[in-house]
Design an enzyme around this catalytic site. Structure first.
Site, PDB file in Angstrom:
ATOM      1  N   SER A  30      44.664  40.672  46.721  1.00 26.27           N
ATOM      2  CA  SER A  30      44.235  39.788  45.702  1.00 26.27           C
ATOM      3  C   SER A  30      45.439  40.169  44.797  1.00 26.27           C
ATOM      4  O   SER A  30      45.966  41.151  44.580  1.00 26.27           O
ATOM      5  CB  SER A  30      42.871  40.574  45.070  1.00 26.27           C
ATOM      6  N   HIS A  62      42.075  33.747  47.737  1.00 23.27           N
ATOM      7  CA  HIS A  62      42.729  34.059  48.971  1.00 23.27           C
ATOM      8  C   HIS A  62      43.206  32.501  49.683  1.00 23.27           C
ATOM      9  O   HIS A  62      42.376  31.899  49.974  1.00 23.27           O
ATOM     10  CB  HIS A  62      42.004  34.660  49.996  1.00 23.27           C
ATOM     11  N   HIS A  84      37.776  38.751  55.747  1.00 25.59           N
ATOM     12  CA  HIS A  84      37.183  40.180  55.685  1.00 25.59           C
ATOM     13  C   HIS A  84      35.600  39.882  56.519  1.00 25.59           C
ATOM     14  O   HIS A  84      35.341  39.029  56.771  1.00 25.59           O
ATOM     15  CB  HIS A  84      36.580  40.020  54.217  1.00 25.59           C
ATOM     16  N   TYR A  86      32.946  40.730  55.776  1.00 27.33           N
ATOM     17  CA  TYR A  86      31.701  40.505  55.175  1.00 27.33           C
ATOM     18  C   TYR A  86      31.365  38.809  55.104  1.00 27.33           C
ATOM     19  O   TYR A  86      30.301  38.194  54.724  1.00 27.33           O
ATOM     20  CB  TYR A  86      31.725  40.954  53.693  1.00 27.33           C
ATOM     21  N   GLU A  87      32.584  38.210  55.408  1.00 24.58           N
ATOM     22  CA  GLU A  87      32.589  36.824  55.581  1.00 24.58           C
ATOM     23  C   GLU A  87      31.669  36.186  56.848  1.00 24.58           C
ATOM     24  O   GLU A  87      31.337  35.185  57.020  1.00 24.58           O
ATOM     25  CB  GLU A  87      33.849  36.026  55.541  1.00 24.58           C
ATOM     26  N   ALA A 114      43.261  45.098  46.983  1.00 24.42           N
ATOM     27  CA  ALA A 114      42.849  45.359  45.624  1.00 24.42           C
ATOM     28  C   ALA A 114      41.662  46.508  46.029  1.00 24.42           C
ATOM     29  O   ALA A 114      41.091  46.286  46.891  1.00 24.42           O
ATOM     30  CB  ALA A 114      42.405  44.348  44.801  1.00 24.42           C
ATOM     31  N   MET A 212      37.291  46.599  50.840  1.00 22.79           N
ATOM     32  CA  MET A 212      36.527  46.049  51.770  1.00 22.79           C
ATOM     33  C   MET A 212      37.419  45.457  52.873  1.00 22.79           C
ATOM     34  O   MET A 212      37.020  44.469  53.870  1.00 22.79           O
ATOM     35  CB  MET A 212      35.501  44.758  51.420  1.00 22.79           C
ATOM     36  N   SER A 213      38.527  45.894  53.117  1.00 21.33           N
ATOM     37  CA  SER A 213      39.515  45.216  54.205  1.00 21.33           C
ATOM     38  C   SER A 213      40.319  45.992  54.871  1.00 21.33           C
ATOM     39  O   SER A 213      40.229  45.974  56.334  1.00 21.33           O
ATOM     40  CB  SER A 213      40.410  44.106  53.226  1.00 21.33           C
ATOM     41  N   ASN A 236      40.012  48.084  39.468  1.00 26.13           N
ATOM     42  CA  ASN A 236      38.929  48.732  38.677  1.00 26.13           C
ATOM     43  C   ASN A 236      38.504  50.006  39.030  1.00 26.13           C
ATOM     44  O   ASN A 236      38.861  50.576  39.839  1.00 26.13           O
ATOM     45  CB  ASN A 236      37.779  47.533  39.020  1.00 26.13           C
ATOM     46  N   HIS A 248      34.166  40.415  40.605  1.00 25.31           N
ATOM     47  CA  HIS A 248      35.133  40.029  41.186  1.00 25.31           C
ATOM     48  C   HIS A 248      36.143  39.497  40.404  1.00 25.31           C
ATOM     49  O   HIS A 248      37.561  39.439  40.393  1.00 25.31           O
ATOM     50  CB  HIS A 248      34.834  38.908  42.281  1.00 25.31           C
TER      51      HIS A 248
END
Ligand code: HPA
Length: 273
Positions: A30, A62, A84, A86-87, A114, A212-213, A236, A248
């Site tokens: 990101s 992305h 990712h 989660y996709e 990120a 998450m990656s 964050n 996000h």
């Protein structure tokens, strides 16, 4: 088509478009989406959707293409946009781009992302050199029949983030005068952000940042013998450490704000590889 056949077919599709041989691979997280526009002397680019069977990212922020070119004197392939877990793609598809860059010639890979800061001493906007990861909350990308042509069934992960590359990145940061944190990255599947309880758990387990990656990509790259390194942008404070709900948009805002410095650090690091 099994994973290896798919990989070979994607390799052929890329080779039909360019003969460029990268020595290093770079995955942009990101905020770094436009990195290649300014930092890479571009020789060729290939949109992911031009490669049959290639997983295409659905996340806003992305972009989806490979950029081939030079950072300094180093021939690189850059992933502008990643996929990712989660996709909804199976793990072997999530890491297919990483393996493909390895087969294209990359011996070294720099992963960026990120991440949420778990370590109490971290501030929003900090950069964290990844010293190690906790990937036990995601399925291994190596599950299934081993692809012997890529690597061994039971690969060692003791120096997964290369000590030598980390030393070079520390040098790059020092040359730029950029403070650099160092710590353990934990990958969860997402897409929901963690709960406060999960963040307390991750801290107790020794994690300094959460995302998450990246861990699955590092595992796949290391499996095939690539030298791996990674840098997180702390976009964050992790859940429970900040009074405001996570969004996000906050992740993107921070990543965009520190992007100019992140780009310099990434370029300087690659130049030393
Ligand atoms: N949690 C998980 N993934 C993330 C975060 C987070 O707080 N920030 C950026 N990616």
């Amino acid at each position: 088509m099994n994973t290896y056949e798919k990989l070979q077919s994607c390799l052929a599709a890329v080779r039909a478009k360019t003969n460029f041989v990268p020595s290093a691979a770079l995955v942009l997280g990101s905020g770094l989406g436009d990195f290649a526009d300014t930092q890479v002397k571009t020789a060729a680019s290939i949109a992911y959707d031009e490669i049959a069977g290639f997983p295409v990212s659905t996340v806003s922020g992305h972009r989806g293409q490979f950029v081939f070119g030079y950072i300094g004197d180093v021939p690189v392939v850059v992933m502008q946009g990643r996929v990712h877990y989660y996709e909804g793609y199976p793990m072997p598809d999530v890491v297919l781009p990483i393996r493909l860059m390895g087969l294209l010639g990359a011996k070294t890979i720099l992963l960026t992302n990120a991440a949420g800061g778990i370590n109490y001493t971290f501030n929003v906007g900090d950069f964290m050199l990844i010293s190690d990861h906790i990937g036990s909350f995601i399925p291994s990308p190596l599950i299934g029949e081993n692809i012997d042509a890529l690597g061994t069934r039971f690969p060692d992960m003791s120096d997964i983030y290369s000590g030598e590359l980390r030393a070079r990145i520390r040098n790059a940061a020092a040359n730029l005068g950029t403070p650099l944190r160092e710590g353990v990255y934990a990958q969860l599947t997402g897409p929901q952000f963690e709960t406060p309880g999960e963040i307390r758990m991750l801290r107790a387990l020794g994690a300094d940042a959460v995302g998450m990656s990246t861990a699955c990509e590092a595992i796949a790259a290391r499996h095939m013998g690539m030298r791996v390194c990674g840098i997180s942008c702390i976009s964050n404070l992790a859940c429970g450490l900040s009074p405001v709900p996570l969004t996000h948009d906050e992740v993107k805002e921070t990543a965009d704000r520190v992007a100019p410095l992140f780009k310099k650090l990434v370029s300087a690091s690659i130049s030393l590889m």
